[in-house]
Design a protein around this motif. Structure first.
Motif, PDB file in Angstrom:
ATOM      1  N   ASN A   5       0.704  29.458  17.493  1.00 50.43           N
ATOM      2  CA  ASN A   5       0.214  29.414  16.127  1.00 50.43           C
ATOM      3  C   ASN A   5       1.139  28.448  15.286  1.00 50.43           C
ATOM      4  N   PRO A   6       0.964  27.261  15.156  1.00 48.89           N
ATOM      5  CA  PRO A   6       1.973  26.437  14.406  1.00 48.89           C
ATOM      6  C   PRO A   6       2.098  26.799  12.853  1.00 48.89           C
ATOM      7  N   TYR A   7       1.057  27.571  12.494  1.00 49.37           N
ATOM      8  CA  TYR A   7       1.250  28.204  11.035  1.00 49.37           C
ATOM      9  C   TYR A   7       2.416  29.078  10.855  1.00 49.37           C
ATOM     10  N   GLU A   8       2.884  29.687  11.805  1.00 44.21           N
ATOM     11  CA  GLU A   8       3.877  30.612  11.888  1.00 44.21           C
ATOM     12  C   GLU A   8       5.125  30.065  11.794  1.00 44.21           C
ATOM     13  N   LYS A   9       5.464  28.970  11.867  1.00 44.73           N
ATOM     14  CA  LYS A   9       6.714  28.264  11.720  1.00 44.73           C
ATOM     15  C   LYS A   9       7.474  28.613  10.283  1.00 44.73           C
TER      16      LYS A   9
ATOM     17  N   SER B 121      27.407  28.198  17.995  1.00 38.27           N
ATOM     18  CA  SER B 121      27.026  27.913  19.265  1.00 38.27           C
ATOM     19  C   SER B 121      26.305  26.770  19.411  1.00 38.27           C
ATOM     20  N   ALA B 122      26.737  25.886  20.473  1.00 35.91           N
ATOM     21  CA  ALA B 122      26.192  24.495  20.704  1.00 35.91           C
ATOM     22  C   ALA B 122      24.799  24.816  21.228  1.00 35.91           C
ATOM     23  N   ALA B 123      24.772  25.885  22.329  1.00 37.64           N
ATOM     24  CA  ALA B 123      23.402  26.094  23.024  1.00 37.64           C
ATOM     25  C   ALA B 123      22.421  26.556  22.156  1.00 37.64           C
ATOM     26  N   GLY B 124      22.900  27.304  20.867  1.00 36.62           N
ATOM     27  CA  GLY B 124      21.972  27.697  20.008  1.00 36.62           C
ATOM     28  C   GLY B 124      21.243  26.434  19.184  1.00 36.62           C
ATOM     29  N   GLY B 125      22.136  25.565  18.726  1.00 34.41           N
ATOM     30  CA  GLY B 125      21.779  24.232  17.950  1.00 34.41           C
ATOM     31  C   GLY B 125      20.993  23.633  18.721  1.00 34.41           C
ATOM     32  N   ASP B 126      21.007  23.302  20.074  1.00 31.80           N
ATOM     33  CA  ASP B 126      20.071  22.653  20.930  1.00 31.80           C
ATOM     34  C   ASP B 126      18.861  23.351  20.869  1.00 31.80           C
ATOM     35  N   GLU B 127      18.944  24.593  21.125  1.00 30.91           N
ATOM     36  CA  GLU B 127      17.631  25.612  21.200  1.00 30.91           C
ATOM     37  C   GLU B 127      16.664  25.382  20.007  1.00 30.91           C
ATOM     38  N   CYS B 128      17.600  25.360  18.788  1.00 28.49           N
ATOM     39  CA  CYS B 128      16.958  25.240  17.514  1.00 28.49           C
ATOM     40  C   CYS B 128      16.375  23.806  17.200  1.00 28.49           C
ATOM     41  N   ALA B 129      16.707  22.823  17.679  1.00 25.39           N
ATOM     42  CA  ALA B 129      16.284  21.608  17.674  1.00 25.39           C
ATOM     43  C   ALA B 129      15.042  21.510  18.324  1.00 25.39           C
ATOM     44  N   SER B 130      14.957  22.210  19.555  1.00 31.89           N
ATOM     45  CA  SER B 130      13.618  22.082  20.470  1.00 31.89           C
ATOM     46  C   SER B 130      12.644  22.809  19.483  1.00 31.89           C
ATOM     47  N   VAL B 131      13.055  23.824  19.077  1.00 28.13           N
ATOM     48  CA  VAL B 131      11.807  24.794  18.361  1.00 28.13           C
ATOM     49  C   VAL B 131      11.499  23.855  17.104  1.00 28.13           C
ATOM     50  N   LEU B 132      12.085  23.407  16.444  1.00 26.20           N
ATOM     51  CA  LEU B 132      11.881  22.543  15.327  1.00 26.20           C
ATOM     52  C   LEU B 132      11.002  21.492  15.646  1.00 26.20           C
TER      53      LEU B 132
END
Length: 147
Positions: free
Chosen positions: A117-121, A136-147
């Protein structure tokens, strides 16, 4: 003719009370492994431990150890997503203080929610940006993929 239970069930059945007791053990590594045992049994033989998600959610609510908390959240994420989403919603402000291993699972859950549900973003954007700014570098990469 009497039907026999599979041998795995016969082996696991007497262990269930001990596994449940170990969810409250004084050592974190015992609790961590008990959560994984509940997850594995619930995934393969749900009737043996039908209250698995409730038990693990109770562990998650009171646990302090990051890897035990991660295992509990991961079990809920895979077996009972509604409970994982409810827990995340209740604790959205504390996510930045959680360990990296738990933050990565949280981001995985957010990614799953947003894809469905893209409206949940918009609900999770502040959490994502907070984690993006973490060390956290790994956290930053994951955040980028979520965005």
């Amino acid at each position: 003719c009497k039907l026999k239970a599979p041998p795995e069930v016969e082996i696991l059945e007497p262990l269930i009370p001990t596994i449940k007791n170990n969810l409250e053990h004084r050592h974190a590594f015992v609790r961590r492994n008990a959560v994984l045992a509940v997850y594995s049994i619930f995934k393969s033989f749900e009737p043996l431990i039908a209250d698995g998600p409730e038990l693990v959610e109770a562990v998650l609510q009171q646990e302090q150890d990051a890897s035990c908390k991660r295992n509990a959240f991961l079990m809920l994420f895979h077996c009972c997503s509604e409970r994982a989403v409810a827990y995340l919603s209740e604790n959205l402000e504390q996510v930045a203080g959680w360990g990296d291993i738990l933050q990565l699972v949280v981001l995985e859950l957010i990614r799953k929610i947003v894809r469905a549900n893209p409206y949940e973003k918009s609900r999770y954007i502040r959490c994502i940006l907070t984690l993006f700014a973490s060390e956290s570098a790994a956290g930053g990469d994951e955040c980028a993929s979520v965005l």
